[in-house]
Write an enzyme that holds these catalytic residues in place. Structure first.
Site, PDB file in Angstrom:
ATOM      1  N   GLN A   1      49.292  32.718  50.116  1.00 46.55           N
ATOM      2  CA  GLN A   1      50.474  31.888  49.813  1.00 46.55           C
ATOM      3  C   GLN A   1      50.713  30.972  51.007  1.00 46.55           C
ATOM      4  O   GLN A   1      51.494  31.272  51.909  1.00 46.55           O
ATOM      5  CB  GLN A   1      51.695  32.779  49.549  1.00 46.55           C
ATOM      6  CG  GLN A   1      52.985  32.002  49.291  1.00 46.55           C
ATOM      7  CD  GLN A   1      53.406  32.010  47.846  1.00 46.55           C
ATOM      8  OE1 GLN A   1      53.000  32.861  47.079  1.00 46.55           O
ATOM      9  NE2 GLN A   1      54.239  31.059  47.457  1.00 46.55           N
TER      10      GLN A   1
ATOM     11  N   LYS B   1      37.101  26.544  39.337  1.00 46.22           N
ATOM     12  CA  LYS B   1      37.915  27.602  38.735  1.00 46.22           C
ATOM     13  C   LYS B   1      39.286  27.072  38.376  1.00 46.22           C
ATOM     14  O   LYS B   1      39.884  26.315  39.123  1.00 46.22           O
ATOM     15  CB  LYS B   1      38.063  28.766  39.725  1.00 46.22           C
ATOM     16  CG  LYS B   1      38.940  29.905  39.219  1.00 46.22           C
ATOM     17  CD  LYS B   1      38.793  31.156  40.076  1.00 46.22           C
ATOM     18  CE  LYS B   1      39.486  31.031  41.416  1.00 46.22           C
ATOM     19  NZ  LYS B   1      39.502  32.321  42.150  1.00 46.22           N
TER      20      LYS B   1
END
Lengths: 301, 301
Positions: A92, A193
């Site tokens: 994060q 992805k």
């Protein structure tokens, strides 16, 4: 110098102490029934202490590191290092929604407040270039396991031409797959992805010919395994003769290993950053190169 | 002012907001499969924010408080308070063996680094007199639930003379049992406890006549319940007509409630510091008295 391991991380810390040619001991940890932790350090600590623990499932471990670091300082330790082959909370690195805590920066600051040196291997850094940006410690060192992995594959996959084909599942892994491939003289490519949620991804494979190739999927962290399993199923359908995978960090939550096996992956190799039956590459020598050597001259100042 | 609760502590935080006559919201917490936590705060936070969460099974919660506090500061919050009706790590207030980390002081310092104000109820302080010694925050306030408990018992146990007999199981509880007893005009006494290990204690009861008395065992924290269960069995054998218990913090690890029931305890009453079916006393009004009121004048500076 002393290497302090933990009950859940004894063997890798002993290997690190051996690589550094110093003593090691294990922190005594007691877990109370109410979820609190008690830590006890050996007495008579030297000037320089290396705490060695990987930080998967990190919250308990972070609080225990806080307790250990404070106690080590209390006992007069002057240089305190953390060797965390797997580092937590590196994903994060920005607020994806307003109000989200940027945990990479916050946990990084927390660790920098505890340790003079932080050493890790292949941290999951995307939008920042250097570990120091996440962990503003005096020394924050991100080691790269690619040379170790290249050596491993060169021996393990000594195939006739065209040799193995190394595949990274996404853009993030491209630079890194390239390093390993160059190191062992293999072909490589990377897919793209799209993450739908924690457990669902879709992958666009690179436009290469997989037919009759031995493919090694390479990634830094395997968590649920869904990314690599998705890639493996697609690659199997495109005619690869064998599919293996090589990862730095075998987080392997839930039924990850089973998901990988069912997707057609034969061999799974990981470093020993996170203890797991798939561990095939020891990081001790790599970590030892980055750790501070004892400085006898500083002791007399 | 805004009260921010957590998914595991919604109702008590809403009661606190009601007592303060301010708004409340819930922090959005996501737990990843690898054990990491993501927190998201509401946007548009006011100058003063109260995070409200009890800290039983604390390690995950402490890391999430670190993430919340850093994010609140990032969003410009100037006064950040923690209302933790149950506070963690207050028991290890010295090193019982060489090398033990004094977690009370270390976790206290950690919380003081995050919050301007820390408010709790009946923290388990033995060898220190004031919460400020453990938590060097600008304001560290330990509230006493004794008056609330005295009121509760006065109504609940309106018995003919000689009325209820309040018993603290050990020396530590004596001062506190005395306060409750004085508040509701009951007899009281305290025993002496010897702890063998986490799960085994022996108790020397006070030399009082238990025959045909309604006894209320009083303690601050019930963890495994073994202390109170041991006391209750002994008191039952000495002829008490009924045994109840009243505790501040219903930690109730493992089979604590069952252990208490089997020892002969009939009624179990606890405050709502830790959500539990035995909760009978709400702390919201008590907590609200200690929390900073919004200071409109500061907003314009």
């Amino acid at each position: 110098m002393l290497v302090l391991g933990f009950p859940d991380y004894q063997e890798p810390s002993q290997r690190l102490a051996t690589a550094l040619n110093v003593s090691s001991a294990i922190v005594d940890i007691h877990h109370f029934p109410d979820g609190e932790s008690k830590v006890r350090l050996p007495i008579g600590l030297p000037d320089t202490v290396v705490l060695c623990r990987s930080l998967h499932h990190p919250n308990d471990k972070l609080i225990e590191l806080l307790l250990c670091a404070a106690q080590a300082r209390e006992q007069g330790v002057r240089h305190l290092a953390l060797a965390a082959p797997y580092l937590c909370y590196m994903r994060q690195d920005r607020a994806f929604q307003p109000g989200e805590a940027v945990s990479q920066r916050i946990i990084g600051g927390f660790l920098a407040g505890l340790f003079d040196t932080v050493v890790t291997v292949d941290p999951h850094l995307h939008r920042i270039a250097h570990l120091e940006e996440a962990i503003p410690a005096s020394r924050a060192i991100a080691l790269n396991a690619a040379p170790l992995m290249a050596d491993f594959l060169r021996v393990r996959l000594d195939l006739p031409a065209p040799g193995p084909l190394l595949i990274g599942p996404d853009e993030e892994s491209e630079q890194w797959v390239r390093l390993i491939a160059l190191g062992c003289g293999a072909d490589y490519a990377a897919g793209r992805k799209q993450r739908v949620d924690d457990r669902t991804v879709s992958i666009a494979l690179p436009a290469v010919d997989f037919r009759n190739r031995t493919v090694v999927l390479v990634d830094d962290v395997v968590s649920t395994g869904h990314t690599l399993a998705t890639a493996a199923r697609q690659i199997g359908a495109l005619g690869a003769s064998a599919i293996h995978c090589l990862v730095s960090h075998a987080l392997f939550t839930e039924d990850a290993e089973e998901a990988l096996r069912q997707s057609g992956i034969k061999e799974i190799w990981s470093t020993d950053s996170i203890p797991h039956p798939t561990n095939a590459l020891a990081l001790a020598d790599l970590l030892a190169q980055a750790l501070p050597t004892p400085c006898p001259s500083r002791r007399s100042t």
